[in-house]
Write a protein that holds these residues in place. Structure first.
Motif, PDB file in Angstrom:
ATOM      1  N   GLN A 163     -11.295  22.796 -15.976  1.00 51.26           N
ATOM      2  CA  GLN A 163     -10.870  21.487 -15.481  1.00 51.26           C
ATOM      3  C   GLN A 163     -11.260  20.389 -16.468  1.00 51.26           C
ATOM      4  O   GLN A 163     -10.485  19.470 -16.715  1.00 51.26           O
ATOM      5  N   GLN A 164     -12.452  20.490 -17.023  1.00 53.62           N
ATOM      6  CA  GLN A 164     -12.900  19.495 -17.994  1.00 53.62           C
ATOM      7  C   GLN A 164     -12.022  19.519 -19.244  1.00 53.62           C
ATOM      8  O   GLN A 164     -11.675  18.467 -19.785  1.00 53.62           O
ATOM      9  N   GLN A 165     -11.634  20.718 -19.671  1.00 52.67           N
ATOM     10  CA  GLN A 165     -10.752  20.841 -20.831  1.00 52.67           C
ATOM     11  C   GLN A 165      -9.398  20.205 -20.549  1.00 52.67           C
ATOM     12  O   GLN A 165      -8.846  19.501 -21.397  1.00 52.67           O
ATOM     13  N   GLN A 166      -8.878  20.434 -19.361  1.00 57.40           N
ATOM     14  CA  GLN A 166      -7.593  19.844 -18.986  1.00 57.40           C
ATOM     15  C   GLN A 166      -7.679  18.321 -18.985  1.00 57.40           C
ATOM     16  O   GLN A 166      -6.777  17.641 -19.466  1.00 57.40           O
ATOM     17  N   GLN A 167      -8.763  17.777 -18.448  1.00 57.02           N
ATOM     18  CA  GLN A 167      -8.944  16.333 -18.412  1.00 57.02           C
ATOM     19  C   GLN A 167      -9.016  15.761 -19.822  1.00 57.02           C
ATOM     20  O   GLN A 167      -8.429  14.713 -20.113  1.00 57.02           O
ATOM     21  N   GLN A 168      -9.734  16.439 -20.705  1.00 59.83           N
ATOM     22  CA  GLN A 168      -9.843  15.979 -22.087  1.00 59.83           C
ATOM     23  C   GLN A 168      -8.483  15.998 -22.783  1.00 59.83           C
ATOM     24  O   GLN A 168      -8.138  15.063 -23.515  1.00 59.83           O
TER      25      GLN A 168
ATOM     26  N   GLN B 262      -3.742  13.056 -24.812  1.00 62.47           N
ATOM     27  CA  GLN B 262      -2.296  12.817 -24.773  1.00 62.47           C
ATOM     28  C   GLN B 262      -1.992  11.378 -24.407  1.00 62.47           C
ATOM     29  O   GLN B 262      -1.097  10.753 -24.971  1.00 62.47           O
ATOM     30  N   GLN B 263      -2.751  10.828 -23.470  1.00 60.96           N
ATOM     31  CA  GLN B 263      -2.539   9.449 -23.046  1.00 60.96           C
ATOM     32  C   GLN B 263      -2.897   8.484 -24.164  1.00 60.96           C
ATOM     33  O   GLN B 263      -2.235   7.475 -24.351  1.00 60.96           O
ATOM     34  N   SER B 264      -3.946   8.789 -24.919  1.00 60.62           N
ATOM     35  CA  SER B 264      -4.348   7.878 -26.000  1.00 60.62           C
ATOM     36  C   SER B 264      -3.387   7.950 -27.171  1.00 60.62           C
ATOM     37  O   SER B 264      -3.286   7.003 -27.946  1.00 60.62           O
TER      38      SER B 264
END
Length: 172
Positions: free
Chosen positions: A158-163, A168-170
């Motif tokens: 989950q942490q990897q997905q969030q990162q 991607q957003q940045s």
């Protein structure tokens, strides 16, 4: 109280009654099978230097049976096996009594041995059955190391997905 399910090549059961090892071996016996491997988990009389008096298991029955069923299906997809039977106790399990039985049949021994080993590890890590150990000086709920490992892996994923989402957003 017991809950059981079965399908093509598998049987699962969660019960408060003593486990009949011969029953589960019989369920996987098949003329096409050249091997039957089994795992029988029993209550031992000690843990980390303390005398164990008994164990008590609790389960969320519908989910435990569904998860055992899922494990059986995974076994069939991962190995060439003929049949699998899994059973787990709930309630009080005295020293030397069986808490869990897994029996797997296959045409050749390697598949049944590997499948049985994988099955007990996955059962302990994923099936919602909880164990309370009773000692001479008290009791404690036991966390399975396998369960902790699985939760840690899920958290890391989950942490990897969030990162990745943040990256991607940045970049946008």
């Amino acid at each position: 109280m017991a809950q059981q399910a079965s399908g093509q090549g598998w049987t699962v059961e969660v019960t408060d009654q003593p486990l009949d090892i011969a029953k589960y071996t019989g369920l996987v016996t098949d003329p096409a099978a050249g091997a039957i491997s089994s795992f029988i988990g029993t209550t031992r009389n000690n843990f980390q230097g303390k005398a164990v008096l008994r164990l008590e298991y609790e389960a969320y029955l519908p989910m435990a049976v569904a998860k055992l069923q899922e494990l059986c299906q995974q076994l069939h997809s991962k190995w060439q096996i003929t049949h699998v039977a899994m059973a787990h106790r709930t309630g009080v399990v005295d020293v030397c009594a069986a808490s869990v039985v897994i029996a797997v049949s296959s045409p050749h021994r390697k598949a049944s041995l590997e499948a049985t080993h994988w099955a007990i590890d996955e059962l302990k890590a994923t099936v919602p059955i909880w164990k309370k150990e009773f000692f001479e000086d008290g009791s404690t709920w036991k966390e399975n190391e396998e369960s902790r490992r699985l939760l840690q892996q899920q958290l890391e994923g989950q942490q990897q997905q969030q990162q990745q989402q943040q990256q991607q957003q940045s970049q946008q």
